[in-house]
Design a protein around this motif. Structure first.
Motif, PDB file in Angstrom:
ATOM      1  N   ASP A 241      10.748 -12.617   9.756  1.00  0.00           N
ATOM      2  CA  ASP A 241      11.516 -13.005   8.329  1.00  0.00           C
ATOM      3  C   ASP A 241      10.298 -12.995   7.239  1.00  0.00           C
ATOM      4  O   ASP A 241       9.601 -12.391   6.267  1.00  0.00           O
ATOM      5  CB  ASP A 241      12.710 -13.526   7.712  1.00  0.00           C
ATOM      6  N   ARG A 242       9.077 -13.960   7.724  1.00  0.00           N
ATOM      7  CA  ARG A 242       8.164 -14.412   6.940  1.00  0.00           C
ATOM      8  C   ARG A 242       6.879 -13.790   6.866  1.00  0.00           C
ATOM      9  O   ARG A 242       6.477 -13.465   5.524  1.00  0.00           O
ATOM     10  CB  ARG A 242       7.520 -15.887   7.304  1.00  0.00           C
ATOM     11  N   VAL A 243       6.396 -13.303   8.295  1.00  0.00           N
ATOM     12  CA  VAL A 243       5.738 -12.161   8.059  1.00  0.00           C
ATOM     13  C   VAL A 243       6.057 -10.934   7.177  1.00  0.00           C
ATOM     14  O   VAL A 243       4.562 -10.725   6.945  1.00  0.00           O
ATOM     15  CB  VAL A 243       5.418 -11.703   9.577  1.00  0.00           C
ATOM     16  N   ARG A 244       7.110 -10.777   7.414  1.00  0.00           N
ATOM     17  CA  ARG A 244       8.028  -9.018   6.795  1.00  0.00           C
ATOM     18  C   ARG A 244       7.583  -9.562   5.294  1.00  0.00           C
ATOM     19  O   ARG A 244       7.421  -8.802   4.443  1.00  0.00           O
ATOM     20  CB  ARG A 244       9.177  -9.037   7.035  1.00  0.00           C
ATOM     21  N   GLY A 245       7.883 -10.705   4.662  1.00  0.00           N
ATOM     22  CA  GLY A 245       8.224 -11.348   3.260  1.00  0.00           C
ATOM     23  C   GLY A 245       6.301 -11.222   3.331  1.00  0.00           C
ATOM     24  O   GLY A 245       6.176 -10.826   2.146  1.00  0.00           O
ATOM     25  N   MET A 246       5.070 -12.179   3.840  1.00  0.00           N
ATOM     26  CA  MET A 246       4.196 -11.464   3.417  1.00  0.00           C
ATOM     27  C   MET A 246       3.559 -10.112   3.178  1.00  0.00           C
ATOM     28  O   MET A 246       2.914 -10.011   1.908  1.00  0.00           O
ATOM     29  CB  MET A 246       2.606 -11.974   4.370  1.00  0.00           C
ATOM     30  N   TYR A 247       4.423  -8.740   4.211  1.00  0.00           N
ATOM     31  CA  TYR A 247       3.894  -7.751   4.841  1.00  0.00           C
ATOM     32  C   TYR A 247       4.178  -7.577   3.083  1.00  0.00           C
ATOM     33  O   TYR A 247       3.527  -6.595   2.354  1.00  0.00           O
ATOM     34  CB  TYR A 247       4.030  -6.962   5.099  1.00  0.00           C
ATOM     35  N   GLU A 248       5.720  -7.521   2.262  1.00  0.00           N
ATOM     36  CA  GLU A 248       5.539  -6.800   1.305  1.00  0.00           C
ATOM     37  C   GLU A 248       5.767  -7.013  -0.306  1.00  0.00           C
ATOM     38  O   GLU A 248       5.265  -6.426  -1.084  1.00  0.00           O
ATOM     39  CB  GLU A 248       7.593  -6.933   1.267  1.00  0.00           C
ATOM     40  N   ARG A 249       4.646  -8.882   0.377  1.00  0.00           N
ATOM     41  CA  ARG A 249       4.955  -9.244  -1.224  1.00  0.00           C
ATOM     42  C   ARG A 249       2.965  -8.346  -1.681  1.00  0.00           C
ATOM     43  O   ARG A 249       2.644  -8.624  -2.413  1.00  0.00           O
ATOM     44  CB  ARG A 249       4.371 -10.506  -1.642  1.00  0.00           C
TER      45      ARG A 249
END
Length: 264
Positions: A241-249
């Motif tokens: 989820d944290r990697v997903r967040g970095m990708y989206e931000r």
């Protein structure tokens, strides 16, 4: 983790594909060659090797751009890469430029991230100063893993004319580097952007490149959900989820600056 390694045949295909890409970009711009910032790390080392293979050593200009936070080992490795490839190179200190920026805006003094990004942008300015003067392209050294999570400075190391290794995950960069003859010492070297003292990529990202590459390949670039990715890779869902967040931000870093839609 999943196995993202190439076969020997695939490595040679990537090598030919990337060198052809470099030649095509330079030819399309009617440029006289390439300028590459050499950091002593594996990304710039591989890019320099492939650029020399594509264009010839005389048509690749290396820039070693140390700052006060740069380690002597990395700067020495950067010079050694240029010397081994027999490309012309210059060593230009970045810190005087950063000092002049802080003199103009002292409120940023002590802001580690702002000053670190200023160093990256100062390097970009120098890359383009040399490239414009010599009618060359600035060849970037960014890889697929770092681009996906925004681990680069916007208008800093992201300010280039092309990214030849931009379709390779970090582990694949290391594998291709070994394939083209880069020493194991450099291929296995700890990655650091050196924007501030004692920085390492994996510490700042909070995840190893092996884990990051696998999450990107299965979840961001692949079809698996967060839960399925976590089960497959045997990692916490919070990590995925944290990697997903970095990708989206970081999407804004990977796209052109937006403008309003045209009015009818």
């Amino acid at each position: 983790m999943i196995d993202l390694r190439f076969s020997e045949a695939e490595l040679e295909q990537r090598r030919e594909h990337i060198t052809g890409f470099i030649r095509d970009r330079v030819d399309a711009a009617s440029a006289d060659g390439a300028v590459i910032g050499l950091s002593g790390g594996i990304d710039s080392t591989l890019t320099a090797n492939l650029s020399v293979e594509a264009l010839g050593a005389e048509n690749v200009h290396g820039l070693v751009l140390p700052a006060t936070v740069s380690s002597e080992e990395n700067m020495s490795d950067a010079e050694l890469v240029a010397q081994n490839l027999e490309i012309p190179y210059d060593v230009i200190e970045v810190e005087p430029i950063v000092d002049s920026l802080l003199a103009a805006y002292p409120e940023a003094e002590g802001d580690r991230e702002a000053v670190g990004n200023a160093r990256a942008r100062a390097r970009a300015v120098l890359n383009y100063l040399v490239a414009n003067h010599e009618d060359r392209l600035v060849v970037g050294t960014g890889n697929r893993s770092e681009a996906a999570v925004g681990y680069f400075t916007k208008y800093g190391d992201g300010a280039v004319d092309c990214h030849p290794i931009g379709n390779l995950y970090k582990g694949q960069v290391r594998q291709l580097a070994r394939h083209v003859g880069v020493s194991e010492e450099l291929a296995a070297k700890t990655a650091t952007a050196e924007l501030w003292a004692d920085q390492t990529d994996e510490d700042e990202l909070g995840v190893s490149y092996d884990v990051l590459d696998s999450i990107l390949a299965t979840h961001i670039d692949g079809p698996l959900s967060i839960a399925a990715t976590a089960r497959l890779l045997e990692v916490d869902e919070a990590t995925v989820d944290r990697v997903r967040g970095m990708y989206e931000r970081s999407e804004h870093k990977r796209t052109a600056p937006p403008a309003p839609d045209p009015l009818d």
